[in-house]
Design a protein around this motif. Structure first.
Motif, mmCIF file in Angstrom:
data_model
loop_
_atom_site.group_PDB
_atom_site.id
_atom_site.type_symbol
_atom_site.label_atom_id
_atom_site.label_comp_id
_atom_site.label_asym_id
_atom_site.label_seq_id
_atom_site.Cartn_x
_atom_site.Cartn_y
_atom_site.Cartn_z
ATOM 1 N N GLN A 20 7.222 40.378 120.906
ATOM 2 C CA GLN A 20 8.280 41.375 120.709
ATOM 3 C C GLN A 20 8.132 42.126 119.377
ATOM 4 O O GLN A 20 8.768 43.151 119.179
ATOM 5 C CB GLN A 20 9.642 40.696 120.739
ATOM 6 N N LYS A 22 6.175 44.306 116.463
ATOM 7 C CA LYS A 22 5.074 45.243 116.229
ATOM 8 C C LYS A 22 5.178 45.773 114.803
ATOM 9 O O LYS A 22 6.185 45.560 114.122
ATOM 10 C CB LYS A 22 5.110 46.387 117.229
ATOM 11 N N ASP A 23 4.157 46.491 114.361
ATOM 12 C CA ASP A 23 4.112 47.033 112.992
ATOM 13 C C ASP A 23 4.374 45.931 111.969
ATOM 14 O O ASP A 23 5.144 46.101 111.017
ATOM 15 C CB ASP A 23 5.138 48.163 112.809
ATOM 16 N N ILE A 37 8.934 45.438 113.414
ATOM 17 C CA ILE A 37 9.862 46.089 114.347
ATOM 18 C C ILE A 37 10.013 45.178 115.561
ATOM 19 O O ILE A 37 9.025 44.760 116.169
ATOM 20 C CB ILE A 37 9.331 47.472 114.790
ATOM 21 N N TRP A 38 11.256 44.856 115.888
ATOM 22 C CA TRP A 38 11.561 44.049 117.072
ATOM 23 C C TRP A 38 11.805 45.028 118.227
ATOM 24 O O TRP A 38 12.781 45.764 118.231
ATOM 25 C CB TRP A 38 12.782 43.200 116.776
ATOM 26 N N LYS A 39 10.921 45.027 119.204
ATOM 27 C CA LYS A 39 10.940 46.062 120.250
ATOM 28 C C LYS A 39 12.253 46.077 121.051
ATOM 29 O O LYS A 39 12.913 47.115 121.145
ATOM 30 C CB LYS A 39 9.726 45.873 121.180
ATOM 31 N N ASN A 40 12.623 44.987 121.638
ATOM 32 C CA ASN A 40 13.880 44.955 122.411
ATOM 33 C C ASN A 40 15.107 44.959 121.510
ATOM 34 O O ASN A 40 16.154 45.490 121.868
ATOM 35 C CB ASN A 40 13.921 43.720 123.311
ATOM 36 N N ASN A 54 15.947 48.726 119.411
ATOM 37 C CA ASN A 54 14.909 48.503 118.405
ATOM 38 C C ASN A 54 15.550 48.218 117.059
ATOM 39 O O ASN A 54 16.550 48.816 116.708
ATOM 40 C CB ASN A 54 13.999 49.726 118.277
#
Length: 398
Positions: A20, A22-23, A37-40, A54
């Motif tokens: 979950q 990214k970056d 960054i937490w996608k969900n 996000n």
């Protein structure tokens, strides 16, 4: 963690799959702190529906029990290293500063270290006091303000000062040259309990931490200034208006005249004053009869005489601005002579006086306290002398 949720605004602590994020960017190698960054995104409650979004977060893999639980989204795991990861709100706290703070607090005593850790585990808001070990050489201008058989109380200046969280800079800073109160506990270095843990835990919102006298090795509880009396050093009986029962009762001897000339009356007055437990309690006192003017009789019978009057100096009251007792001059009062000297109502009774001509003792009440006294004393006859005597006796009992 989820069972601890009490409000819709509470964070939902959850398991967050590592994919979950990214970056992912490393912030500090020393304590393995990353931003991502937490996608969900985290769960939040809105219009009876749970949504995600996000969200910037910070995460770290650090073996520590010290957790800002109210700012923690959940836990994850790096699939390669198998390290578990704690996921925090972004910029809620400066993780790097926090790690430096919590890795530099050892006192050298296991019990003290356990106490500090226990106190820090209670920390759940950046506005909370960050309980810490404070080196004794941090204190200067140390002055004795009180002592008893268990401890000496000092005022002092803490040169570095306590930690506080800067909400604009997102980091901890110190309030330098903070005035503090030190409670130095006698022989605490070789005591089984070392510190009164109950006092520390109950007063945790008033305590900055623990220190140790470098000369005697006695342990010291470091209090926030403003909670202890400057005369005796003990904690105020009422903190918000700086009222110390011990000192205020002692001061009453200088500001009240309670020598009636009758040993039993004086003993009674002293007993009444010792019952004072709050700043708003009435100070029961001996009131010289010449203090009354505009005396007007309201009702008189064979048992009592009720009068209204003006008390020139007036009753004592605690001034919450000056933190001392003053008088409310020209107070309107009501008084009555009674055949039963044991009749009193301390919550409305200013004191006792004596008529110099008749030698009758007088109970002095608030003006509004016995406004219905005339009706009470005139409308209770039963037509039977024994019954009337019983009613009168019961009414004169406290």
């Amino acid at each position: 963690m989820q069972s601890n949720i009490d409000r819709s605004s509470d964070i939902i602590f959850e398991w967050i799959p590592y994919d979950q994020f990214k970056d992912i960017k490393e912030i500090d190698k020393g304590v393995n702190v990353y931003s991502a960054i937490w996608k969900n995104g985290p769960l939040y409650y809105k219009k009876r529906t749970i949504f995600g979004k996000n969200k910037y977060v910070k995460s770290y893999t650090y073996s520590i029990n010290y957790i800002y639980l109210s700012k923690l989204y959940g836990i994850s795991q790096d699939p390669k290293t198998r390290d578990y990861i704690l996921v925090f709100k972004h910029k809620t706290i400066d993780i790097m500063d926090t790690m430096k703070i919590i890795t530099n607090w050892t006192s050298g005593n296991e019990k003290i270290d356990n106490l500090i850790q226990k106190m820090r585990l209670k920390f759940n808001e950046t506005s909370n006091i960050l309980f810490e070990w404070i080196p004794y050489d941090q204190f200067n201008n140390i002055k004795v303000i009180g002592r008893d058989e268990f401890a000496t109380i000092y005022s002092a200046i803490w040169s570095d000062g306590p930690l506080h969280y800067d909400n604009y800079r997102f980091k901890y800073t110190r309030n330098m040259n903070e005035k503090v109160i030190l409670k130095c506990l006698y022989n605490s270095y070789n005591s089984q309990n070392i510190l009164d843990l109950n006092e520390v835990e109950v007063s945790s919102n008033k305590i900055y931490g623990v220190s140790q006298n470098s000369d005697t090795n006695d342990y010291i509880i470091v209090f926030i200034d403003g909670f202890h009396c400057r005369n005796c050093g003990k904690q105020f009986t009422q903190i918000y208006n700086k009222w110390c029962k011990q000192c205020q009762l002692s001061n009453l001897k200088n500001i009240t005249i309670w020598a009636s000339g009758n040993e039993k009356i004086d003993s009674f007055i002293q007993k009444m004053q010792l019952k004072i437990n709050a700043s708003w309690n009435i100070i029961f006192e001996w009131i010289p009869f010449e203090q009354f003017n505009d005396v007007k009789e309201i009702k008189s019978d064979d048992l009592t005489s009720i009068s209204s009057a003006m008390w020139k100096n007036g009753q004592l009251y605690y001034d919450n601005n000056k933190y001392e007792y003053a008088r409310n001059q020209n107070t309107k009062v009501k008084s009555y002579y009674s055949i039963n000297r044991n009749s009193y109502m301390p919550e409305v009774l200013y004191g006792i006086s004596q008529n110099p001509d008749t030698k009758d003792y007088i109970l002095v009440f608030k003006a509004t306290a016995i406004r219905h006294a005339v009706k009470i004393f005139t409308n209770w006859t039963s037509g039977n002398e024994k019954i009337d005597d019983l009613i009168q006796e019961m009414r004169l009992i406290e």
